[in-house]
Design a protein around this motif. Structure first.
Motif, PDB file in Angstrom:
ATOM      1  N   ILE A  77      -2.108 -15.527   5.395  1.00 53.69           N
ATOM      2  CA  ILE A  77      -1.657 -14.131   5.365  1.00 53.69           C
ATOM      3  C   ILE A  77      -2.815 -13.203   5.032  1.00 53.69           C
ATOM      4  CG2 ILE A  77      -0.127 -12.479   4.219  1.00 53.69           C
ATOM      5  CD1 ILE A  77       1.825 -14.803   3.731  1.00 53.69           C
ATOM      6  N   SER A  78      -3.636 -13.601   4.046  1.00 57.04           N
ATOM      7  CA  SER A  78      -4.737 -12.723   3.633  1.00 57.04           C
ATOM      8  C   SER A  78      -5.794 -12.592   4.725  1.00 57.04           C
ATOM      9  CB  SER A  78      -5.370 -13.237   2.338  1.00 57.04           C
ATOM     10  OG  SER A  78      -6.004 -14.486   2.541  1.00 57.04           O
ATOM     11  N   SER A 115       1.917 -10.258  -2.596  1.00 63.09           N
ATOM     12  CA  SER A 115       3.257  -9.661  -2.645  1.00 63.09           C
ATOM     13  C   SER A 115       4.296 -10.530  -1.947  1.00 63.09           C
ATOM     14  CB  SER A 115       3.232  -8.267  -1.998  1.00 63.09           C
ATOM     15  OG  SER A 115       2.339  -7.411  -2.671  1.00 63.09           O
ATOM     16  N   ILE A 116       3.895 -11.205  -0.874  1.00 67.59           N
ATOM     17  CA  ILE A 116       4.848 -12.028  -0.111  1.00 67.59           C
ATOM     18  C   ILE A 116       5.093 -13.370  -0.785  1.00 67.59           C
ATOM     19  CG2 ILE A 116       5.121 -13.329   2.049  1.00 67.59           C
ATOM     20  CD1 ILE A 116       3.846 -10.990   3.503  1.00 67.59           C
ATOM     21  N   MET A 146       1.496  -4.939  -7.696  1.00 65.15           N
ATOM     22  CA  MET A 146       0.866  -4.861  -6.376  1.00 65.15           C
ATOM     23  C   MET A 146       1.118  -3.530  -5.679  1.00 65.15           C
ATOM     24  SD  MET A 146      -0.985  -7.488  -5.727  1.00 65.15           S
ATOM     25  CE  MET A 146      -1.452  -7.373  -7.443  1.00 65.15           C
ATOM     26  N   ARG A 147       2.041  -2.732  -6.212  1.00 62.62           N
ATOM     27  CA  ARG A 147       2.300  -1.413  -5.621  1.00 62.62           C
ATOM     28  C   ARG A 147       1.271  -0.374  -6.076  1.00 62.62           C
ATOM     29  NH1 ARG A 147       4.734  -4.554  -3.550  1.00 62.62           N
ATOM     30  NH2 ARG A 147       3.135  -3.988  -2.063  1.00 62.62           N
ATOM     31  N   HIS A 160      -2.642   0.824  -6.726  1.00 68.07           N
ATOM     32  CA  HIS A 160      -4.016   0.565  -6.291  1.00 68.07           C
ATOM     33  C   HIS A 160      -5.028   0.887  -7.385  1.00 68.07           C
ATOM     34  CE1 HIS A 160      -3.336  -0.350  -1.956  1.00 68.07           C
ATOM     35  NE2 HIS A 160      -2.203   0.310  -2.196  1.00 68.07           N
ATOM     36  N   HIS A 183      -3.849 -10.067   7.054  1.00 72.09           N
ATOM     37  CA  HIS A 183      -3.317  -8.794   6.561  1.00 72.09           C
ATOM     38  C   HIS A 183      -3.852  -8.377   5.196  1.00 72.09           C
ATOM     39  CE1 HIS A 183      -0.438  -8.992   9.856  1.00 72.09           C
ATOM     40  NE2 HIS A 183      -0.121 -10.221   9.479  1.00 72.09           N
ATOM     41  N   ARG A 200      -3.671  -8.312  -0.851  1.00 72.32           N
ATOM     42  CA  ARG A 200      -2.577  -7.649  -1.564  1.00 72.32           C
ATOM     43  C   ARG A 200      -1.224  -8.026  -0.965  1.00 72.32           C
ATOM     44  NH1 ARG A 200      -2.569  -3.299  -5.030  1.00 72.32           N
ATOM     45  NH2 ARG A 200      -4.780  -2.950  -4.577  1.00 72.32           N
ATOM     46  N   LEU A 201      -1.153  -8.017   0.341  1.00 78.61           N
ATOM     47  CA  LEU A 201       0.112  -8.384   0.994  1.00 78.61           C
ATOM     48  C   LEU A 201       0.408  -9.867   0.782  1.00 78.61           C
ATOM     49  CD1 LEU A 201       2.476  -7.482   2.754  1.00 78.61           C
ATOM     50  CD2 LEU A 201       1.119  -8.114   4.771  1.00 78.61           C
TER      51      LEU A 201
END
Length: 762
Positions: A462-463, A473-474, A397-398, A400, A466, A469-470
């Protein structure tokens, strides 16, 4: 006189706190006045108690050569298939492939469905994930059914129903209709884990079990590899706003074909491979449905005590947050962040499962070897792979760049897929065979209900705020890491749990052999090797007894010896840690209390067995509310109770709460007799009663003995027991210390000192 520890009460009861009376130093005033010394003595006594508890509770772990599958010669996949036949594996493999078509079609076409219905990420993800909830709800009754009917009958019916629901998905016009097709599809797919896994476990030999499950498990990545491309291609070729519908129409065809093919499958003998490995031959197991059914709640209570399974299920349930969140959020991200259309999303989603095609067969080969060497190593490795999957998702996920991100997710999926190869052999090794299908069913319960559904809601929220992707990751990496740690932790118990499963099967085979050799010598009630705990506190240790038809058995011991707990286990009011309970040779160990009651096990509680606000006759009638007996028969039984207890006839219209203690005990006794029991369990017959009342009750017991009624009477008074019982069982600190003629017990000074010998019988 101080009461001993009451181990019959649940932990936390003040009666269980043992006073530290064994250290004579505590009797000195200066010792008692010194808080430090007093605290030290208390801790010392508690340490002794815990050490004794651990010594009693310790399970004998069998040597490796007695554990099925451990230390055996390796077996190739070809040899495993030859032993069990190819048809079962091939059909279930193909079902596994097409099982993923619908699921990935939903993931790939989710943006199209979202546009068609005009709903948010949270709503479309919540509705889509509800198919997993329905799968869970469907797995529960199917597992219940699979443990008592031919599983090969369930496969074609469930598969055909699933095909219909997939076709209906293509017809939906609004979110409400879509919700119900997801429910029906999930219910149709629910047979995969409980039914398919138990069939494979019983069909193929243990040394090749991981390879067999790896081969069947290959269907998932193949379906996930082919399905997205097909779904995207079909939608693109059909074109237009409704092009996505054609994917579901076409995906409904393969399950119809396989439902017809699955009619050729033959039902394998249950636990046959374990019998062969442990005993060297297969015995005729009890016919399907001959034992009382095991409810899901009872199976869950029993399986929670299998520590390997417990940590595996909770670990996989935690992993469920990642398993359901990742594919759905990834497809939404591919559309929103990268602008991919359906066909592009399809082939990209396929790529994330490419590495699994390599990882699964390798893990099957490796896990078979690990199991033969050390089963704990196999489970630890599976947990480690789950942890690695979480780390890989976090790293992916880091990035792109789509290629690097997809490569990282593909490696993460490979780790997860490989780890799941170990799940089925682990469950097959540690779960009691009577509830094996229900054990497999609990995995989707934990995955989708505990993790998947809630994970989708959380990730969707969350999506929406935000981005996807976040959200990934969470939610996904922590769930994978925690889940993997739990699975790895549970590995330390696997040899212990396999040993318990082996001992249970060996005991059953010995009893089957004994009953076949002596069919006229089958006890009415039999308890063998029973362990029982209240939470972490074990109170019964390897207890056993047998009661013959028409016999009256006295169950003796001091307060806290475990007598009432043993009756609770026999009545079905609690689930034992291990052991067997049989009624007329029929296993009832995991049957609900209601079913045991209907089979004739009736318990009379001492001192508190009536409804005080009802009249005597209303109490008697109330006991029959759940029966289907005719009114005339019920009143015949009421009159029979009055014939036995003349004092109750005179007070038939009086409130039970106004009766004397002895009369209330008579009423409780009469309420039990209303059901004409097969076995009558009487807990504390003389509890708190005057000698004259006890004498009246003893006369009633004598009358019942003459009718041939089988009874177990819990008593603290040896005098009372000797007056009515032919045989006695003496318990002390949760163990049976004596079983034999009651008169012989009276001559054992080392035992009877602990039993109240007063003339008043109480």
């Amino acid at each position: 006189m101080d009461e001993p520890v009451d181990m019959d009460s649940p932990p936390g009861d003040p009666a269980q706190d043992e006073p530290a009376l064994e250290d004579p130093g505590l009797n000195q005033p200066d010792e008692l006045d010194d808080p430090a010394n007093l605290a030290s003595a208390v801790f010392e006594e508690e340490s002794k108690r815990l050490a004794e508890q651990a010594a009693k509770s310790e399970v004998v772990v069998l040597p490796d050569d007695l554990l099925p599958g451990v230390g055996e010669a390796p077996m190739t996949l070809r040899q495993g298939i030859q032993a069990g036949g190819a048809s079962m594996l091939v059909v279930l493999f193909l079902l596994n492939v097409i099982d993923e078509f619908d699921r990935v079609a939903i993931a790939v076409l989710l943006p199209d469905l979202q546009d068609a219905f005009g709903v948010s990420d949270t709503v479309i993800l919540g509705i889509s994930s509800f198919g997993g909830v329905a799968l869970v709800l469907g797995a529960v009754p199917l597992a219940w059914l699979a443990d008592r009917v031919k599983r090969t009958l369930i496969v074609p019916v469930a598969t055909a129903g699933w095909a219909v629901s997939v076709f209906l998905t293509g017809l939906v016009r609004n979110p409400f209709q879509y919700f119900w097709t997801r429910v029906l599809t999930g219910a149709g797919q629910a047979n995969r884990l409980p039914v398919h896994s138990s069939l494979l476990t019983d069909t193929y030999p243990i040394p090749a079990r991981a390879r067999i499950f790896a081969f069947e498990g290959m269907g998932r990545p193949i379906g996930l590899l082919i399905g997205p491309v097909l779904a995207g291609a079909i939608a693109s070729i059909a074109g237009g706003d409704d092009g996505w519908r054609w994917a579901f129409y076409i995906f409904a065809i393969p399950p119809v074909v396989l439902a017809l093919v699955s009619l050729i499958l033959k039902e394998p003998p249950r636990a046959g491979n374990e019998q062969q490995a442990i005993l060297g031959e297969q015995y005729d197991m009890p016919p399907i449905g001959s034992d009382l059914p095991v409810s899901m709640s009872t199976a869950f209570a029993r399986l929670k005590k299998v520590k390997t399974f417990y940590f595996l299920a909770v670990g996989v349930g935690t992993l469920g947050f990642a398993l359901v969140t990742l594919p759905s959020q990834l497809n939404l991200m591919l559309k929103d962040e990268y602008g991919y259309e359906a066909f592009q999303r399809g082939w990209v989603t396929s790529l994330v499962w490419l590495a699994s095609l390599v990882a699964i067969p390798i893990s099957g080969f490796k896990f078979d070897g690990m199991f033969r060497e050390d089963p704990a190593k196999m489970v630890r490795t599976a947990g480690t792979l789950i942890i690695m999957s979480g780390v890989l998702v976090l790293i992916a996920m880091r990035f792109h760049q789509p290629a690097i991100m997809i490569f990282g997710i593909s490696l993460a999926n490979a780790c997860t897929s490989a780890s799941f190869v170990a799940a089925a052999p682990t469950i097959g090794a540690v779960a009691p065979y009577r509830m094996r299908a229900q054990a497999f069913a609990l995995l989707p319960v934990f995955i989708f209900l505990m993790g998947g559904f809630m994970g989708s809601i959380i990730a969707g929220s969350i999506s929406d705020a935000h981005g996807e992707r976040l959200a990934i990751s969470i939610v996904a990496p922590p769930a994978s890491i925690i889940g993997g740690l739990l699975v790895a932790y549970g590995s330390r118990y696997i040899k212990r749990d396999i040993s318990l499963a082996v001992s249970e099967l060996v005991e059953e085979q010995e009893e089957i052999r004994r009953m076949s050799e002596h069919p006229d010598d089958i006890p009415v009630l039999q308890v063998r090797g029973l362990d029982y705990s209240y939470g972490p506190v074990q109170v019964l240790f390897d207890c056993g007894l047998e009661v013959r038809r028409g016999e009256t058995l006295a169950l003796l011991g001091t307060n806290g010896a475990g007598k009432s707990t043993l009756l609770r286990a026999v009545s079905g009011l609690g689930v034992p840690d291990r052991g067997a309970i049989r009624l007329n040779g029929r296993t009832i160990t995991y049957a609900d209390a209601e079913l045991r009651f209907k089979q004739g096990i009736v318990q009379v509680r001492g001192g508190a067995g009536v409804f005080p606000g009802l009249t005597v006759e209303e109490n008697l009638l109330a006991t029959m509310l759940s029966t289907k007996e005719e009114k005339a028969e019920i009143y015949r039984r009421v009159e029979r109770v009055y014939d036995v207890f003349g004092a109750l006839r005179e007070k038939r219209n009086q409130a039970a709460g106004d009766l004397s203690g002895g009369q209330q005990q008579m009423l409780a006794f009469g309420m039990g007799l209303m059901h004409e029991p097969e076995v009558l369990l009487i807990d504390e017959l003389s509890l708190g009663l005057a000698p004259v009342v006890v004498q009246e009750l003893l006369e009633v017991v004598e009358q019942l003995k003459e009718t041939g009624l089988t009874m177990i009477i819990v008593e603290q008074s040896l005098n009372v027991a000797l007056s009515v019982a032919e045989r006695a069982v003496f318990m002390e600190k949760g163990r049976v210390r004596f079983e034999g003629p009651a008169q012989e017990l009276a001559e054992r000074d080392d035992l009877v000192r602990a039993v109240f010998l007063g003339a008043e019988g109480g």
